[in-house]
Design an enzyme around this catalytic site. Structure first.
Site, mmCIF file in Angstrom:
data_model
loop_
_atom_site.group_PDB
_atom_site.id
_atom_site.type_symbol
_atom_site.label_atom_id
_atom_site.label_comp_id
_atom_site.label_asym_id
_atom_site.label_seq_id
_atom_site.Cartn_x
_atom_site.Cartn_y
_atom_site.Cartn_z
ATOM 1 N N ASP A 198 8.456 -3.624 3.816
ATOM 2 C CA ASP A 198 7.432 -3.483 2.775
ATOM 3 C C ASP A 198 7.636 -2.160 2.034
ATOM 4 O O ASP A 198 7.615 -1.092 2.641
ATOM 5 C CB ASP A 198 6.040 -3.511 3.431
ATOM 6 N N SER A 205 -3.244 -5.699 2.575
ATOM 7 C CA SER A 205 -3.049 -4.701 1.525
ATOM 8 C C SER A 205 -4.372 -3.978 1.248
ATOM 9 O O SER A 205 -4.921 -3.355 2.147
ATOM 10 C CB SER A 205 -2.479 -5.375 0.269
ATOM 11 N N HIS A 237 6.032 -7.016 1.722
ATOM 12 C CA HIS A 237 4.586 -6.879 1.618
ATOM 13 C C HIS A 237 3.833 -8.196 1.792
ATOM 14 O O HIS A 237 2.750 -8.233 2.372
ATOM 15 C CB HIS A 237 4.242 -6.258 0.265
#
Length: 238
Positions: free
Chosen positions: A181, A96, A213
């Site tokens: 995601d 991320s 995610h």
């Protein structure tokens, strides 16, 4: 601390996402697994991480891609000067926002890093605005406004994005993407992957069709960390 004559281990720099979260001192199965494979682990809580006061927390919005990248490089510099690690064998691992930092780091210091393993990374901030389930994240962290963003804002977002430095990347890159995601759409990693390939750079893609995610379903978590370990062994241990 550094000991004369001690073995110098390859270093894996682990950077957390968020960016307003932190790497705690509690046990991490993933990092313990990498350590068991012979890697030294450096976990960086850059300015903007939680747990260090509001002033530092508030210092990061508007400065992502610069302040946090600088902090990671500074942490590596201190680690290499004080610990038994091999500065010629350094890799970065992150997901991320940690993937955003990893992609920035291999472009900002291409001679320093020998590999990068990025999980659902943010690579193009302008493209995130209309495709993420939290579009306000870009506005907050980049201190920008406007939906859709106008030409000047898009120019600013591109300059703050890892994709802007892709021509400088030298290290092999492993990408792991959850195709469901909604936080960081897989198009972010796919764009980065195709851009690397188009430039003849070493890149490999792991795609998980049923994951989102976190990439934390048991099968996917085990698979992608085993793949990351194998990738790091190949690039850092030969």
């Amino acid at each position: 601390l550094r000991e004369e004559g001690a073995e110098q281990r390859p270093l894996v720099v682990s950077v957390h996402g968020g960016p307003h979260s932190c790497t705690p001192t509690s046990y991490s199965a993933a990092l313990a697994f990498l350590a068991s494979r012979g890697f030294a682990i450096l976990s960086v809580n850059y300015r903007g991480s939680t747990g260090f006061g509001k002033a530092l927390l508030d210092s990061l919005p508007g400065n992502i891609g610069t302040q946090d990248v600088y902090d990671c490089l500074k942490a590596i510099e201190v680690c290499c000067s004080t610990q038994n690690v091999d500065r010629e064998r350094i890799a970065v691992v992150g997901g991320s926002h940690g993937g955003f930092l990893g992609a920035h780091l291999v472009a900002r210091a291409p001679k320093l890093f020998k590999a990068a393993a990025l999980r659902n990374p943010v690579t193009n901030l302008g493209a995130m605005v209309g495709s993420s389930d939290i579009p306000d994240w870009v506005a907050c962290e980049c201190a920008s406004s406007g939906t859709p963003p106008g030409p000047e804002v898009l120019k600013k977002l591109f300059a703050m994005s890892p994709i802007a430095g892709i021509d400088k990347v030298e290290a092999p890159v492993l990408l792991a993407l959850g195709l469901k995601d909604r936080r960081v759409p897989p198009s972010q990693g796919l764009e980065y992957y195709h851009a690397l390939q188009a430039r003849g750079k070493a890149a490999r893609l792991l795609a998980y069709p049923e994951d989102d995610h976190a990439l934390d379903t048991p099968r996917t978590s085990a698979d992608h960390w085993v793949e990351i370990a194998a990738f790091l062994e190949e690039t850092l241990l030969g």
